[in-house]
Each structure stands twice: as C-alpha cells, then as structure tokens.
Design a protein around this motif. Structure first.
Motif, PDB file in Angstrom:
ATOM      1  N   LEU A   1       0.821  -1.214   0.000  1.00 30.81           N
ATOM      2  CA  LEU A   1       0.000   0.000   0.000  1.00 30.81           C
ATOM      3  C   LEU A   1       0.853   1.261   0.000  1.00 30.81           C
ATOM      4  CD1 LEU A   1      -2.785  -0.837   2.622  1.00 30.81           C
ATOM      5  CD2 LEU A   1      -2.896  -1.056   0.143  1.00 30.81           C
ATOM      6  N   ARG A   2       2.145   1.104   0.298  1.00 30.77           N
ATOM      7  CA  ARG A   2       2.994   2.281   0.455  1.00 30.77           C
ATOM      8  C   ARG A   2       3.045   3.136  -0.810  1.00 30.77           C
ATOM      9  NH1 ARG A   2       8.669   2.734   3.468  1.00 30.77           N
ATOM     10  NH2 ARG A   2       8.151   0.648   4.157  1.00 30.77           N
ATOM     11  N   ALA A   3       2.930   2.485  -1.965  1.00 33.49           N
ATOM     12  CA  ALA A   3       2.973   3.238  -3.220  1.00 33.49           C
ATOM     13  C   ALA A   3       1.727   4.101  -3.397  1.00 33.49           C
ATOM     14  CB  ALA A   3       3.113   2.282  -4.396  1.00 33.49           C
ATOM     15  N   ASN A   4       0.655   3.748  -2.692  1.00 28.31           N
ATOM     16  CA  ASN A   4      -0.613   4.456  -2.851  1.00 28.31           C
ATOM     17  C   ASN A   4      -0.951   5.401  -1.707  1.00 28.31           C
ATOM     18  OD1 ASN A   4      -0.789   1.571  -4.074  1.00 28.31           O
ATOM     19  ND2 ASN A   4      -2.299   2.742  -5.233  1.00 28.31           N
ATOM     20  N   LEU A   5      -0.312   5.180  -0.554  1.00 26.81           N
ATOM     21  CA  LEU A   5      -0.656   5.965   0.637  1.00 26.81           C
ATOM     22  C   LEU A   5       0.591   6.427   1.372  1.00 26.81           C
ATOM     23  CD1 LEU A   5      -3.501   3.901   2.360  1.00 26.81           C
ATOM     24  CD2 LEU A   5      -3.742   6.136   1.324  1.00 26.81           C
ATOM     25  N   ASP A   6       0.465   7.563   2.075  1.00 30.96           N
ATOM     26  CA  ASP A   6       1.534   7.985   2.974  1.00 30.96           C
ATOM     27  C   ASP A   6       1.632   6.982   4.120  1.00 30.96           C
ATOM     28  OD1 ASP A   6       1.997  10.241   1.507  1.00 30.96           O
ATOM     29  OD2 ASP A   6       0.681  11.520   2.722  1.00 30.96           O
ATOM     30  N   ALA A   7       2.851   6.854   4.655  1.00 29.72           N
ATOM     31  CA  ALA A   7       3.060   5.934   5.773  1.00 29.72           C
ATOM     32  C   ALA A   7       2.142   6.262   6.941  1.00 29.72           C
ATOM     33  CB  ALA A   7       4.524   5.978   6.215  1.00 29.72           C
ATOM     34  N   ALA A   8       1.853   7.555   7.132  1.00 31.21           N
ATOM     35  CA  ALA A   8       1.010   7.970   8.256  1.00 31.21           C
ATOM     36  C   ALA A   8      -0.426   7.481   8.119  1.00 31.21           C
ATOM     37  CB  ALA A   8       1.030   9.491   8.379  1.00 31.21           C
ATOM     38  N   ASN A   9      -0.840   7.131   6.902  1.00 32.37           N
ATOM     39  CA  ASN A   9      -2.235   6.747   6.672  1.00 32.37           C
ATOM     40  C   ASN A   9      -2.449   5.247   6.515  1.00 32.37           C
ATOM     41  OD1 ASN A   9      -3.228   9.391   6.750  1.00 32.37           O
ATOM     42  ND2 ASN A   9      -2.690   9.740   4.611  1.00 32.37           N
ATOM     43  N   TYR A  10      -1.478   4.550   5.900  1.00 32.03           N
ATOM     44  CA  TYR A  10      -1.813   3.161   5.597  1.00 32.03           C
ATOM     45  C   TYR A  10      -1.819   2.273   6.836  1.00 32.03           C
ATOM     46  CZ  TYR A  10       3.132   1.453   5.149  1.00 32.03           C
ATOM     47  OH  TYR A  10       4.430   1.075   5.339  1.00 32.03           O
ATOM     48  N   LYS A  11      -1.303   2.778   7.969  1.00 31.82           N
ATOM     49  CA  LYS A  11      -1.421   1.987   9.194  1.00 31.82           C
ATOM     50  C   LYS A  11      -2.883   1.798   9.596  1.00 31.82           C
ATOM     51  CE  LYS A  11      -0.768   5.795  12.491  1.00 31.82           C
ATOM     52  NZ  LYS A  11      -0.145   6.818  11.655  1.00 31.82           N
ATOM     53  N   HIS A  12      -3.719   2.811   9.310  1.00 31.75           N
ATOM     54  CA  HIS A  12      -5.124   2.710   9.714  1.00 31.75           C
ATOM     55  C   HIS A  12      -5.862   1.655   8.899  1.00 31.75           C
ATOM     56  CE1 HIS A  12      -4.503   6.119  12.263  1.00 31.75           C
ATOM     57  NE2 HIS A  12      -4.130   6.876  11.254  1.00 31.75           N
ATOM     58  N   VAL A  13      -5.514   1.548   7.630  1.00 39.77           N
ATOM     59  CA  VAL A  13      -6.122   0.529   6.777  1.00 39.77           C
ATOM     60  C   VAL A  13      -5.718  -0.860   7.266  1.00 39.77           C
ATOM     61  CG1 VAL A  13      -6.283  -0.374   4.431  1.00 39.77           C
ATOM     62  CG2 VAL A  13      -6.085   2.092   4.800  1.00 39.77           C
ATOM     63  N   VAL A  14      -4.423  -1.042   7.456  1.00 38.14           N
ATOM     64  CA  VAL A  14      -3.896  -2.356   7.817  1.00 38.14           C
ATOM     65  C   VAL A  14      -4.352  -2.775   9.213  1.00 38.14           C
ATOM     66  CG1 VAL A  14      -1.786  -3.665   8.216  1.00 38.14           C
ATOM     67  CG2 VAL A  14      -1.914  -2.084   6.299  1.00 38.14           C
ATOM     68  N   LEU A  15      -4.209  -1.886  10.194  1.00 33.83           N
ATOM     69  CA  LEU A  15      -4.599  -2.243  11.560  1.00 33.83           C
ATOM     70  C   LEU A  15      -6.107  -2.465  11.668  1.00 33.83           C
ATOM     71  CD1 LEU A  15      -2.270   0.125  13.616  1.00 33.83           C
ATOM     72  CD2 LEU A  15      -2.017  -2.323  13.247  1.00 33.83           C
ATOM     73  N   GLY A  16      -6.876  -1.735  10.862  1.00 38.75           N
ATOM     74  CA  GLY A  16      -8.323  -1.955  10.846  1.00 38.75           C
ATOM     75  C   GLY A  16      -8.663  -3.350  10.345  1.00 38.75           C
ATOM     76  N   LEU A  17      -7.989  -3.791   9.281  1.00 37.63           N
ATOM     77  CA  LEU A  17      -8.233  -5.134   8.744  1.00 37.63           C
ATOM     78  C   LEU A  17      -7.757  -6.218   9.717  1.00 37.63           C
ATOM     79  CD1 LEU A  17      -7.420  -4.762   4.945  1.00 37.63           C
ATOM     80  CD2 LEU A  17      -9.580  -5.528   5.945  1.00 37.63           C
ATOM     81  N   ILE A  18      -6.598  -5.990  10.333  1.00 39.11           N
ATOM     82  CA  ILE A  18      -6.106  -6.961  11.322  1.00 39.11           C
ATOM     83  C   ILE A  18      -7.099  -7.086  12.470  1.00 39.11           C
ATOM     84  CG2 ILE A  18      -4.333  -7.311  13.101  1.00 39.11           C
ATOM     85  CD1 ILE A  18      -2.279  -6.246  11.136  1.00 39.11           C
ATOM     86  N   PHE A  19      -7.642  -5.949  12.895  1.00 37.20           N
ATOM     87  CA  PHE A  19      -8.638  -5.972  13.967  1.00 37.20           C
ATOM     88  C   PHE A  19      -9.874  -6.780  13.549  1.00 37.20           C
ATOM     89  CE2 PHE A  19     -12.451  -4.168  15.931  1.00 37.20           C
ATOM     90  CZ  PHE A  19     -12.159  -4.368  17.267  1.00 37.20           C
ATOM     91  N   LEU A  20     -10.364  -6.529  12.342  1.00 37.24           N
ATOM     92  CA  LEU A  20     -11.534  -7.261  11.858  1.00 37.24           C
ATOM     93  C   LEU A  20     -11.264  -8.763  11.791  1.00 37.24           C
ATOM     94  CD1 LEU A  20     -12.889  -4.981   8.981  1.00 37.24           C
ATOM     95  CD2 LEU A  20     -14.041  -5.522  11.131  1.00 37.24           C
ATOM     96  N   LYS A  21     -10.073  -9.130  11.334  1.00 40.84           N
ATOM     97  CA  LYS A  21      -9.726 -10.550  11.234  1.00 40.84           C
ATOM     98  C   LYS A  21      -9.683 -11.183  12.615  1.00 40.84           C
ATOM     99  CE  LYS A  21      -8.341 -14.240   8.912  1.00 40.84           C
ATOM    100  NZ  LYS A  21      -8.319 -15.267   9.957  1.00 40.84           N
ATOM    101  N   TYR A  22      -9.094 -10.483  13.562  1.00 44.49           N
ATOM    102  CA  TYR A  22      -8.988 -11.032  14.912  1.00 44.49           C
ATOM    103  C   TYR A  22     -10.353 -11.226  15.566  1.00 44.49           C
ATOM    104  CZ  TYR A  22      -8.565 -11.134  19.937  1.00 44.49           C
ATOM    105  OH  TYR A  22      -8.723 -11.474  21.257  1.00 44.49           O
ATOM    106  N   VAL A  23     -11.185 -10.171  15.563  1.00 45.80           N
ATOM    107  CA  VAL A  23     -12.474 -10.286  16.255  1.00 45.80           C
ATOM    108  C   VAL A  23     -13.344 -11.344  15.594  1.00 45.80           C
ATOM    109  CG1 VAL A  23     -12.473  -7.948  17.184  1.00 45.80           C
ATOM    110  CG2 VAL A  23     -13.512  -8.354  14.955  1.00 45.80           C
ATOM    111  N   SER A  24     -13.189 -11.504  14.282  1.00 44.90           N
ATOM    112  CA  SER A  24     -13.957 -12.524  13.576  1.00 44.90           C
ATOM    113  C   SER A  24     -13.457 -13.924  13.935  1.00 44.90           C
ATOM    114  CB  SER A  24     -13.864 -12.297  12.064  1.00 44.90           C
ATOM    115  OG  SER A  24     -14.830 -13.062  11.385  1.00 44.90           O
ATOM    116  N   ASP A  25     -12.136 -14.092  14.006  1.00 45.58           N
ATOM    117  CA  ASP A  25     -11.564 -15.387  14.401  1.00 45.58           C
ATOM    118  C   ASP A  25     -12.000 -15.761  15.816  1.00 45.58           C
ATOM    119  OD1 ASP A  25     -10.306 -15.595  11.988  1.00 45.58           O
ATOM    120  OD2 ASP A  25      -8.254 -15.432  12.757  1.00 45.58           O
ATOM    121  N   ALA A  26     -11.936 -14.776  16.725  1.00 43.78           N
ATOM    122  CA  ALA A  26     -12.319 -15.032  18.116  1.00 43.78           C
ATOM    123  C   ALA A  26     -13.806 -15.371  18.211  1.00 43.78           C
ATOM    124  CB  ALA A  26     -12.000 -13.818  18.979  1.00 43.78           C
ATOM    125  N   PHE A  27     -14.607 -14.693  17.401  1.00 42.61           N
ATOM    126  CA  PHE A  27     -16.045 -14.949  17.376  1.00 42.61           C
ATOM    127  C   PHE A  27     -16.327 -16.369  16.881  1.00 42.61           C
ATOM    128  CE2 PHE A  27     -20.191 -14.877  15.240  1.00 42.61           C
ATOM    129  CZ  PHE A  27     -21.001 -14.305  16.218  1.00 42.61           C
TER     130      PHE A  27
END
Length: 571
Positions: free
Chosen positions: A23-49
């Motif tokens: 994603l670095r080619a498309n987003l500033d480093a300051a922004n793509y963490k929110h995309v990635v951490l949001g997806l990781i969060f969704l994956k985790y809560v879904s796995d736990a569920f």
C-alpha cells in the motif's frame, strides 16, 4: 516462548508486513497503518467470534448434567428443526459477552468480507431492516460498513475504529490484503502441522506491536508520537512494578505502557503461581492523548487485549483540557514528546500544577514532570522519559525547578540511556524516577526501606546492542540489570556502587554539582582491569608496535604505486 513459536511469529510478521507494505505506493506511511490495523482488527475479532461459536456448538450438543448450554436433539421433530435451532442459538449475543468476546454481526464477519469483496460493484449483498437491497459500492465501503456494525454492537468500541474510505484505495489492493490475511488464523496457530500453544490475544498483540514499530520506522520523525520502543517501556514497567492500583499516562500514544503493565502482571503471575485475571481486577488504566487518530489506536489496542480503560471523553491536550483532573494515580508512566516549544497558553500562567516553579514557555519538559507529579498519589511513583537536557539545563527557570524537586526529595533515580534507541529522534534521552514517599511511611511496598536524602544514579549508556545499522535495543539481561540494581538499592539488600555504572549519593553530593543530575558525573569511570604489565613497559611496547605498523604501511603503499605504474597509471 520456544523457537517454534518465535519462528511462527516471525513468518507471520514477514507475511503480513509484505502484504501491507504494497500500500505504500498508494498511501503515505502515516495513513496506511489505519487501513492495515483496521483489517487486522476485523480478522482477529472474527476469528475469536468463530472460535467461540465452535465452543458453543460443542456445548449445545454435549449431554452433561452440569452443562447449562445443552440443547437436546429429542426436543425437536426433525434434524432440520434441530439444525435451525442450533443456528439460531449461535446468534445469541449474551453467549459471547459472557466470555469477553466481541459480538460480530454477520455483515462484519471475515467470511462475509472475503465472499462479498470479489463481487462486481453494484451487486446486491443483503437486505436492510426495511427490506431494501444493500448493494456493493466499493471494497473500502464494505470494510467501513463492517467496522460500523461492530461499533454499534460493542459500546467499548464506539467512535474508535478508523474508517478507510477516505483513503480512496483501489478495490484490487484491498482484495489482495483480505486474501492474504485470510490465510492466517489468530485462534488456531500451527507451524509445519504442529499446533502451537500461543493464545489468540498474544498473537494479535505481537502483530499489533510489530506493525506499530514498522509504521514508526516508515514514518520517521512523526512516527514516534504513538510508539515508544518496547524495551524502554518494559524497563520502566519493570522498575516501577505496577502490580495493583491506578496507572496513568498523560501522553499515552498507542498505550504501550498499559500493554506492558498487563504483560508484567501476567509474567509475574506465572512466577508467583497466582491467577493473572484476578490480579488484573486490581489495576485501573487512565490515559490521555491529543492526536485523534492516535487516541483511537490506543483505544483499539486496549480493546483487542481485553484491558478496561478510561481515556477520557475525547482526545485532548493534557495541559489545556485535563480529562482526569481529579485523578491521583499510584503509578504514572510517560514518554512525552521531547522539548516541545509550542505548548504554552496564557490560561496556564497561575496553574495549580506548577507547584515547583512555572515551566518555560519554550520547553514543556518540566511542565510534563509537574503535571505528572500533580496526578501522583501520596504513595505513588512515576517514571518519565525526557531529553538529556532536562538533567542539566539552567535556562528559563528549568534549573530552579530541578533544584526544588531535588530539595523536596522527590527525585529517586536517574537513568542515562544509550543513543539510537528511538525511531523518530536522535536526541539523547534519560529516565527520571520520582516518588512522593521515599520514607516508605505508608508502606505501599513492604520490601522498600526509608530512602530519604538518598539518590541513585545509573549510567546505562554502555548497555544494549545494535539490532540493525540504525537502531539500538536492550536485551532482557540489560533490563534486568538496571531494574535489579534499582530494587536492591530501594530495599537495601545486595546493592553496591559499581564504578562506571551506578552510584548512591546524598543531597550534599548533588549540591556540589550545582543540582545537575547527569549520572556520568556521579558514577565515575569504569575500572580498568590490571593486566600486570607496568605502565612504562606497556607504553614502550605499544609505541614500538605502532612504529612497525607505520613502516609496514609505507612499504605497502610503495608496492601499490609500483604495481599501478607497471599498468601505465602514473602516481
């Protein structure tokens, strides 16, 4: 953690980061963490569920007199009715909350994301409560919808999950991330067919921490606003030992001190053979952060680990809008930004927090120290990371404030740190440890002695190792060496001064140095080993050896010139 578990986590880190870094080619480093951490969060809560669903399904089918979940097959006329009942029972929200598992609505489950993300834009996904068709607008919209649904169903998460549509990422990029993350499991870790004992929260916590560190590196100077090196956080926590009470960080970033405090409780619970979950009930977490996105990161960091927290009603400036005005904490830990210049406001002129002197308008270092002292309980202890200048500066009232802190006997220990520890700054740093109860009169810690009038200096600049060409880090042994020295000094058992490393001094010693608190002034030079060779003989031998090396250097230089001359290069 054994080698297999470490290998698993290393492979997981590499795999997820490689996917995210596209994603670095498309987003500033300051922004793509929110995309990635949001997806990781969704994956985790879904796995736990889903893991909880599997547990429930087993319970529904297990005939045991002590099993309150049992759903007898004989109560239904057909297998079809029985399966429908099981499916319906699996959607009862209370079954998940009682196990401290986030409720994940169907629209937010990972299986839904994976299935629906690849559909053509405009495809009907499902019907809303009013019976209207809900159509796919974009993959980022699908992800945002999942985050919104989770927030609606879990009050702790309200307003903290960052939406990603604003970053306008291509659908294919997000589908690629979803597919990569789909191949990982937070609840069923295995390597080479071997099932591992890692807990899902441990895996998620590790990945989250790793990603924060990588994002801080990618962002450079700005990245440090939410990330403090793990080893430094661990060192402060190990020295303060927050077993129970109120823990406060007024510049919390992503909440690293709270995570480390939680790990501290867990590790020491294992050593002492007591229940960590019971001990956690005796810890309350309070924090504040001015940056809105970092405030959300911290809240998400706590939520995924199951840590109860109070971060105020909103993100806010700790000086101008104190979210915990009445708090008196047992432990205060912080890594505020170094040497902040634009912190002052005239409304702070006669603030009650400036008990030891008004901080200079052009540097917030002693504003942070006094803010933390103001929030410290009568038996409380605190640790704060500051730039080295705080130990010696006499400009704009800083020297007077430092003198007052020393004379009031609030300073307990000073630790000088090695350079290159931080991703975002090369400013040398130190750790101040202060307490309001050096007498140990209120007996918060029965092991400690009366330390009034005594001060400990630790010079840790020679500790650590270079983990890469840029960053230095501490080993566990380094952390233990500093923390054990501090505790031995506090308790009066096993402590001794070590030249070049640690020294216990009194107020008169500090007065002689004009109230400068730089450890190097007190600990002295490291003792050199005596090899038995007299100095005059050693000097003569080394001088002769150096002359021989100079002569050999001249001979080699002449030989090189001759060889190059033979090749037609005139020198």
């Amino acid at each position: 953690m054994d080698n297999t578990e470490q290998k698993f986590l290393k492979q997981l880190d590499d795999k997820l980061w490689k996917a995210a870094d596209k994603l670095r080619a498309n987003l500033d480093a300051a922004n793509y963490k929110h995309v990635v951490l949001g997806l990781i969060f969704l994956k985790y809560v879904s796995d736990a569920f889903e893991e909880r669903q599997e547990q429930l399904l087993e319970l529904f089918k297990t005939d045991d007199e002590d099993n309150l979940y049992y759903l007898p097959r004989d109560d239904f006329d057909s297998d079809e009715e029985y399966q429908e009942a099981l499916t319906e029972e699996l959607e009862v929200l209370d079954y998940y909350r009682e196990a401290n598992v986030f409720w994940v609505p169907k629209a937010a489950r990972w299986s839904t994301l994976k299935e629906k993300a690849v559909l053509p834009i405009g495809s009907v996904l499902w019907q809303d409560d009013a019976g209207n068709d809900v159509k796919l607008r974009s993959v980022s919209w699908l992800i945002d919808n999942a985050l919104e649904e989770i927030e609606k169903s879990n009050s702790k998460l309200k307003g903290i999950l960052n939406r990603i549509s604003q970053y306008q990422l291509e659908n294919e990029k997000l589908i690629g991330l979803i597919n990569t993350f789909s191949d990982t499991s937070f609840t069923k870790p295995e390597l080479g067919g071997e099932r591992l004992n890692l807990q899902s929260k441990d895996i998620l916590g590790h990945v989250y921490e790793y990603f924060l560190g990588q994002f801080a590196l990618a962002e450079g100077k700005q990245g440090g606003q939410y990330y403090t090196p793990k080893s430094i956080v661990t060192l402060i926590v190990e020295m303060l030992q927050p077993y129970s009470g109120r823990v406060y960080d007024p510049a919390m970033g992503s909440g690293g001190f709270f995570v480390s405090s939680d790990k501290f409780i867990e590790e020491h619970a294992k050593e002492q053979h007591y229940d960590a979950s019971e001990q956690r009930k005796h810890i309350s977490v309070y924090g504040q952060e001015s940056n809105p996105t970092t405030w959300r990161l911290a809240a998400m960091n706590m939520a995924i680990r199951g840590i109860d927290f109070n971060f105020g009603k909103k993100n806010a400036d700790s000086f101008l809008n104190d979210q915990h005005a009445d708090l008196r904490a047992d432990f205060v830990m912080a890594n505020p930004p170094f040497n902040v210049k634009d912190w002052w406001n005239e409304s702070l002129a006669d603030d009650v927090r400036w008990k030891y002197g008004t901080p200079p308008k052009g540097n917030a270092n002693f504003a942070w120290v006094q803010h933390m002292l103001h929030h410290l309980a009568p038996t409380g202890s605190m640790g704060i990371l500051l730039a080295n200048g705080s130990m010696s500066s006499n400009t704009n009232n800083e020297g007077e404030i430092r003198k007052r802190l020393i004379e009031e006997d609030l300073v307990e220990c000073m630790v000088a740190l090695p350079g290159q520890l931080f991703t975002n700054t090369q400013i040398p740093a130190c750790i101040w440890f202060l307490t309001k109860d050096k007498a140990n009169g209120m007996v918060r810690n029965e092991k400690n002695r009366d330390r009034r009038g005594e001060f400990l200096f630790i010079d840790a600049r020679e500790l650590g190792y270079m983990k890469d060409r840029v960053l230095r880090d501490f080993t566990n042994d380094d952390i233990a060496k500093v923390a054990d020295t501090f505790h031995q000094w506090q308790q009066g058992e096993g402590y001794e001064d070590i030249a070049g490393f640690c020294k216990s001094v009194n107020l008169d010693d500090i007065k002689k140095h004009d109230f400068v608190l730089t450890p190097g002034r007190y600990v002295g030079a490291k003792e050199q080993e005596d090899d038995g060779e007299p100095f005059n003989e050693k000097m003569a031998r080394l001088t002769a050896q150096l002359s021989e090396q100079f002569a050999e250097s001249e001979r080699l230089e002449a030989e090189i010139k001759r060889n190059l001359g033979g090749l037609g290069y005139g020198l």
